[in-house]
Design a protein around this motif. Structure first.
Motif, PDB file in Angstrom:
ATOM      1  N   MET A   1       0.205   6.916   2.423  1.00  0.00           N
ATOM      2  CA  MET A   1       0.255   5.998   3.556  1.00  0.00           C
ATOM      3  C   MET A   1       0.838   4.663   3.089  1.00  0.00           C
ATOM      4  O   MET A   1       0.434   4.128   2.065  1.00  0.00           O
ATOM      5  N   LEU A   2       1.769   4.144   3.842  1.00  0.00           N
ATOM      6  CA  LEU A   2       2.393   2.880   3.487  1.00  0.00           C
ATOM      7  C   LEU A   2       1.452   1.727   3.773  1.00  0.00           C
ATOM      8  O   LEU A   2       0.721   1.747   4.768  1.00  0.00           O
ATOM      9  N   PRO A   3       1.477   0.703   2.925  1.00  0.00           N
ATOM     10  CA  PRO A   3       0.651  -0.473   3.207  1.00  0.00           C
ATOM     11  C   PRO A   3       1.115  -1.152   4.499  1.00  0.00           C
ATOM     12  O   PRO A   3       2.301  -1.167   4.807  1.00  0.00           O
ATOM     13  N   VAL A   4       0.180  -1.680   5.214  1.00  0.00           N
ATOM     14  CA  VAL A   4       0.467  -2.367   6.467  1.00  0.00           C
ATOM     15  C   VAL A   4       0.181  -3.846   6.262  1.00  0.00           C
ATOM     16  O   VAL A   4      -0.874  -4.209   5.746  1.00  0.00           O
ATOM     17  N   SER A   5       1.110  -4.672   6.679  1.00  0.00           N
ATOM     18  CA  SER A   5       0.909  -6.114   6.523  1.00  0.00           C
ATOM     19  C   SER A   5      -0.088  -6.621   7.558  1.00  0.00           C
ATOM     20  O   SER A   5      -0.329  -5.983   8.593  1.00  0.00           O
ATOM     21  N   ARG A   6      -0.636  -7.780   7.281  1.00  0.00           N
ATOM     22  CA  ARG A   6      -1.549  -8.405   8.232  1.00  0.00           C
ATOM     23  C   ARG A   6      -0.826  -8.657   9.559  1.00  0.00           C
ATOM     24  O   ARG A   6      -1.388  -8.430  10.632  1.00  0.00           O
TER      25      ARG A   6
ATOM     26  N   LEU B   1      -9.996  -6.200  10.671  1.00  0.00           N
ATOM     27  CA  LEU B   1      -8.916  -6.095  11.646  1.00  0.00           C
ATOM     28  C   LEU B   1      -8.432  -4.650  11.762  1.00  0.00           C
ATOM     29  O   LEU B   1      -8.225  -4.144  12.874  1.00  0.00           O
ATOM     30  N   ALA B   2      -8.288  -3.984  10.631  1.00  0.00           N
ATOM     31  CA  ALA B   2      -7.884  -2.569  10.655  1.00  0.00           C
ATOM     32  C   ALA B   2      -8.930  -1.728  11.379  1.00  0.00           C
ATOM     33  O   ALA B   2      -8.592  -0.809  12.141  1.00  0.00           O
TER      34      ALA B   2
END
Length: 104
Positions: free
Chosen positions: A1-6, A69-70
């Motif tokens: 899974m790719l990191p997700v930015s804030r 938040l996630a």
């Protein structure tokens, strides 16, 4: 899974809360229909309590940890995917955490 930015998390959160969920709610007659109601429900589920007892500054989503938040995004997606039964159950639980009776 790719990191997700804030920034990506915040954009996803706002898109779900301000557009996706209210549109489905209006179209399908959900028991809650406004963005602030969906935010309340999702954030209360993040904390398993009234969210404002855990986040001091507003708007809340800007002051959550990335983990919280996630989690709020996941709760919003659960409402989107589950429709009326999930929204009704999550709203009732949110109201219970607040000491209120569920209206729907």
């Amino acid at each position: 899974m790719l990191p997700v930015s804030r920034a990506d998390l915040e954009a996803r959160y706002l898109h779900l809360m301000r557009e996706v969920l209210p549109e489905r709610a209006r179209a399908e007659g959900w028991p809650i229909r406004y963005d602030h109601c969906f935010m309340r429900v999702a954030l209360d589920h993040v904390f398993e309590d009234a969210w404002y007892d855990h986040v001091e500054r507003r708007p809340a989503y800007r002051h959550l940890s990335e983990e919280h938040l996630a989690a709020a995004v996941r709760h919003a997606e659960a409402m989107r995917d589950g429709g009326i039964p999930v929204v009704r159950a999550m709203n009732r639980q949110s109201l219970r955490w607040r000491g209120k009776q569920a209206a729907s």
